[in-house]
Write a protein that holds these residues in place. Structure first.
Motif, PDB file in Angstrom:
ATOM      1  N   PHE A 235      -4.148  47.007  44.165  1.00  0.00           N
ATOM      2  CA  PHE A 235      -4.692  46.078  43.161  1.00  0.00           C
ATOM      3  C   PHE A 235      -3.599  45.616  42.210  1.00  0.00           C
ATOM      4  O   PHE A 235      -3.523  44.431  41.840  1.00  0.00           O
ATOM      5  CB  PHE A 235      -5.818  46.769  42.398  1.00  0.00           C
ATOM      6  N   SER A 236      -2.739  46.586  41.827  1.00  0.00           N
ATOM      7  CA  SER A 236      -1.642  46.230  40.910  1.00  0.00           C
ATOM      8  C   SER A 236      -0.667  45.259  41.564  1.00  0.00           C
ATOM      9  O   SER A 236      -0.248  44.261  40.953  1.00  0.00           O
ATOM     10  CB  SER A 236      -0.918  47.505  40.474  1.00  0.00           C
ATOM     11  N   TRP A 238      -1.281  43.239  44.034  1.00  0.00           N
ATOM     12  CA  TRP A 238      -1.968  41.961  44.263  1.00  0.00           C
ATOM     13  C   TRP A 238      -1.900  41.067  43.017  1.00  0.00           C
ATOM     14  O   TRP A 238      -1.743  39.855  43.120  1.00  0.00           O
ATOM     15  CB  TRP A 238      -3.414  42.242  44.652  1.00  0.00           C
ATOM     16  N   ASN A 239      -2.007  41.699  41.857  1.00  0.00           N
ATOM     17  CA  ASN A 239      -2.033  40.922  40.614  1.00  0.00           C
ATOM     18  C   ASN A 239      -0.656  40.643  40.034  1.00  0.00           C
ATOM     19  O   ASN A 239      -0.506  39.717  39.220  1.00  0.00           O
ATOM     20  CB  ASN A 239      -2.869  41.644  39.555  1.00  0.00           C
ATOM     21  N   THR A 240       0.331  41.433  40.421  1.00  0.00           N
ATOM     22  CA  THR A 240       1.657  41.286  39.795  1.00  0.00           C
ATOM     23  C   THR A 240       2.730  40.771  40.737  1.00  0.00           C
ATOM     24  O   THR A 240       3.776  40.318  40.272  1.00  0.00           O
ATOM     25  CB  THR A 240       2.118  42.637  39.207  1.00  0.00           C
ATOM     26  N   GLU A 241       2.500  40.875  42.043  1.00  0.00           N
ATOM     27  CA  GLU A 241       3.526  40.477  43.005  1.00  0.00           C
ATOM     28  C   GLU A 241       2.991  39.387  43.934  1.00  0.00           C
ATOM     29  O   GLU A 241       2.252  39.665  44.882  1.00  0.00           O
ATOM     30  CB  GLU A 241       3.972  41.688  43.843  1.00  0.00           C
ATOM     31  N   PRO A 242       3.327  38.148  43.685  1.00  0.00           N
ATOM     32  CA  PRO A 242       2.846  37.049  44.542  1.00  0.00           C
ATOM     33  C   PRO A 242       3.279  37.208  45.994  1.00  0.00           C
ATOM     34  O   PRO A 242       2.537  36.815  46.910  1.00  0.00           O
ATOM     35  CB  PRO A 242       3.498  35.801  43.906  1.00  0.00           C
ATOM     36  N   GLN A 245       0.812  39.382  47.817  1.00  0.00           N
ATOM     37  CA  GLN A 245      -0.425  38.653  48.064  1.00  0.00           C
ATOM     38  C   GLN A 245      -0.265  37.708  49.250  1.00  0.00           C
ATOM     39  O   GLN A 245      -1.134  37.614  50.122  1.00  0.00           O
ATOM     40  CB  GLN A 245      -0.800  37.865  46.802  1.00  0.00           C
TER      41      GLN A 245
END
Length: 503
Positions: A235-236, A238-242, A245
Motif C-alpha cells: 500500500f505504501s 502504491w501511494n509513494t512510488e509511481p 504502480q
C-alpha cells in the motif's frame, strides 16, 4: 461345565513358552465366582489383598492351619470372606470355581495343583510360574480404568516398576473423562462406524492436550502478521512510488490467473495427495500455454515442495536407498530427455497439445477410479525392472507435465513394494527430477511465459501450509471426483478443438 486346562509337565511346553509371551489377557469377574485361597501367612495376605482390591464383592474361602492377624484384620470389612482354620483337604474344592495356593510348602503346592486339575479347576501357585494356569499381573487403576501388566512370570519387579510409572503418568482426572465418555456413548445414534468416528473425535484431546489460543493459532498469527506487513508495504509503495504502480498495472494478467491456479491446485494436492501435475497441465493448456512452457512452469514450482517432502521422509527414515540408487539415474536421464524433446518441439506445440491432452484425459480417468476405489489387479511378485520404470516415469513426467507419482509410485506399490518406503523414495527422487528437468526447460526456453511460472510458484507456496487444514475439512472423495471430471472435460475439449481445426 469346567474344562481341565491343558498344561503338560514337560520340557517341550516350557521351550514353547520361552519363544514369547503366550498368555491370553482376560479380566475375570471374581465377584461372580467362588474362590478358594489356601494359605493365610504373608504370601496369602498378599494374594488376598490383590483379590479384594480388585473385586470387593468376591466370595472367598480361606483354608489355612495358621491365619495371621493381618488377614483377620483385612477380612473384617468383607463379610463374604470366610475362614476355615485347618489343613487343606480335597473336599475343600467342592463348590469352588478358581483356586489360589499361597503356602510355603512346595510339596503341598504340587499336590494341590494335581487335585485341582483333576477337578477341572484353574489354579495360581504363588512364586511358582511353572505350576500356574494363570498369573496375577501388576494393576494400575484410575477409577473404572484398569491396566494389567504381565512379564510372563519372568520379573515381578519389572512389573511393579512399570506400575509405578503408569500410576504417576496417568492423571487421576482420567476416570472423569471415562465417565463422561460413557454418558456420551449412551446418547449416540447411528451405526457403529458413526459412533466410533464421534468418539474418536472426542478422545483426540487425550493425545492432543488443550493449548492456549496462541499455541493453537501460532501458524495463523504468523501468516496474518506476514500478510499485514506485505499489505502495508504494498500500500505504501502504491501511494509513494509511481514506478511500482506502473509495474503492477503492466503485469500480464496471466500471472494473476496462474497465481490463483497454483494456490487452488496446491490445496487440492494437499487434500488428496495427488493431481497437482495433471490439474496444472490441463489448466495451462486451456490458457494457451505451449506444452513445454506448461511443463517448465509445473516442474519449477514443484522443486521446493518436493525438496521439503523428500527431506521429511529422509528424516523419518522412509527412504529405501537401494531402491533410490537403482531408480534415480534412469529417472533423471528420462526426465532430461523428455524435457529436451518437448522443448525442441515448442514450434510444433499445436500438434503436441492434443497428445498431452489425451494423456491428461487418461490421468483424469485414473483419479476417478481412485475416487471410487476401482482397484487394478496386483502383481504377485515385486516389480524388478526398476531402472526402466524410472526412465519411463521421468520421461513421461517431463514430456507431458506430470505423472511421476501416478506411474512410478502406483507401479511400485502394485508390484509388492512397501507403500511407506516407496512413497519416501519417490518423493525424494522427484526433487532431483524436477530440478534437472526444470534446468533443461529453462536452458532451452529461457524466460518464456515467466508470468505463469512465477504465478504457480507463489500460489503453491502460499497454499502449502493451508493444505493440511483443508484436507481435514473437505471429503477427499468429493474433491477427487470433481478434479477427475474437470480434468477430463478440459482435456476432451482440447482434443475436440484440435479435431475441429483439422476438419
Amino acid at each position: 461345565m469346567q474344562v481341565l486346562p491343558n498344561q503338560p509337565d514337560n520340557a517341550a511346553s516350557f521351550s514353547e513358552e520361552e519363544k514369547g509371551n503366550q498368555l491370553f489377557p482376560v479380566f475375570v469377574k471374581l465377584n461372580k465366582l467362588r474362590t478358594l485361597l489356601i494359605g493365610a501367612g504373608n504370601i496369602g495376605l498378599e494374594k488376598l489383598t490383590a483379590i479384594v482390591n480388585n473385586s470387593h464383592s468376591a466370595t472367598i474361602t480361606i483354608v489355612a492351619e495358621l491365619v495371621s492377624p493381618e488377614v483377620y484384620a483385612l477380612i473384617a470389612n468383607y463379610p463374604l470372606i470366610k475362614v476355615k482354620q485347618k489343613s487343606f483337604d480335597v473336599d475343600d474344592l467342592n463348590d469352588i470355581d478358581i483356586v489360589f495356593a499361597a503356602t510355603n510348602n512346595n510339596i503341598l503346592n504340587e499336590e494341590i495343583r494335581k487335585v485341582t486339575h483333576e477337578r477341572g479347576l484353574l489354579i495360581n501357585v504363588a512364586d511358582k510360574p511353572e505350576l500356574c494356569d494363570f498369573y496375577l499381573g501388576s494393576i494400575v487403576q484410575k477409577g473404572d480404568l484398569k491396566i494389567a501388566i504381565s512379564t510372563n512370570g519372568k520379573s515381578p519387579t519389572i512389573a511393579k516398576r512399570l506400575k509405578q510409572i503408569l500410576n504417576e503418568g496417568l492423571p487421576a482426572e482420567l476416570d472423569e473423562t471415562l465417565q463422561n465418555m460413557s454418558a456420551l456413548r449412551q446418547t449416540l445414534n447411528g451405526d457403529f462406524s458413526a459412533k466410533v468416528k464421534k468418539l474418536n473425535k472426542v478422545t483426540q484431546s487425550l493425545i492432543n492436550p488443550k493449548k492456549s489460543f496462541a499455541e493453537r493459532n501460532i501458524k495463523w498469527l504468523i501468516w496474518a502478521a506476514s500478510v499485514l506487513l506485505i499489505g502495508a508495504i504494498g500500500f505504501s509503495l502504491w501511494n509513494t512510488e509511481p514506478e511500482f504502480q506502473t509495474f503492477l498495472i503492466n503485469i500480464d494478467p496471466l500471472f494473476y490467473w496462474f497465481l490463483g491456479a497454483g494456490f487452488l491446485f496446491a490445496l487440492i494436492d494437499g487434500a488428496i495427495g495427488m493431481s497437482y501435475g495433471v490439474t496444472t497441465a490441463s489448466f495451462s493448456l486451456a490458457m494457451g500455454l505451449p506444452p513445454a512452457s506448461a511443463s517448465m512452469a509445473i516442474h519449477i514450482s514443484e522443486v521446493m515442495s518436493n525438496g521439503i517432502a523428500g527431506w521429511m521422509h529422509y528424516r523419518m527414515g522412509n527412504v529405501n536407498w537401494k531402491l533410490f540408487k537403482i531408480l534415480i539415474l534412469p529417472a533423471i536421464i528420462g526426465a532430461v530427455l523428455g524435457a529436451y524433446i518437448l522443448s525442441s518441439l515448442e514450434h510444433y506445440s499445436a500438434y503436441v497439445k492434443p497428445i498431452v491432452a489425451v494423456y491428461t484425459l487418461f490421468l483424469g480417468g485414473i483419479i476417478l477410479m481412485k475416487a471410487f476405489n476401482v482397484k487394478r489387479k496386483k502383481a504377485d511378485q515385486k516389480i524388478k525392472k526398476i531402472g526402466l520404470l524410472g526412465f519411463v516415469g521421468g520421461f513421461i513426467d517431463a514430456a507431458f507435465g506430470g505423472g511421476w507419482g501416478s506411474i512410478v509410485l502406483s507401479s511400485l506399490i502394485a508390484g509388492g513394494r512397501h507403500p511407506l518406503f516407496s512413497l519416501g523414495t519417490v518423493k525424494i527422487s522427484r526433487f532431483f527430477i524436477a530440478t534437472l528437468s526444470s534446468l533443461t526447460f529453462f536452458t532451452m526456453l529461457g524466460g518464456k511465459h515467466w508470468e505463469a511460472v512465477v504465478g504457480l510458484i507463489i500460489g503453491s507456496a502460499i497454499a502449502s501450509p493451508i493444505a493440511a487444514k483443508v484436507s481435514n475439512k473437505i471429503s477427499a472423495k468429493t474433491i477427487m471426483v470433481a478434479v477427475g471430471i474437470i480434468v477430463m472435460i478440459v482435456s476432451l475439449r482440447s482434443v475436440i478443438m484440435f479435431i475441429l481445426k483439422l476438419i
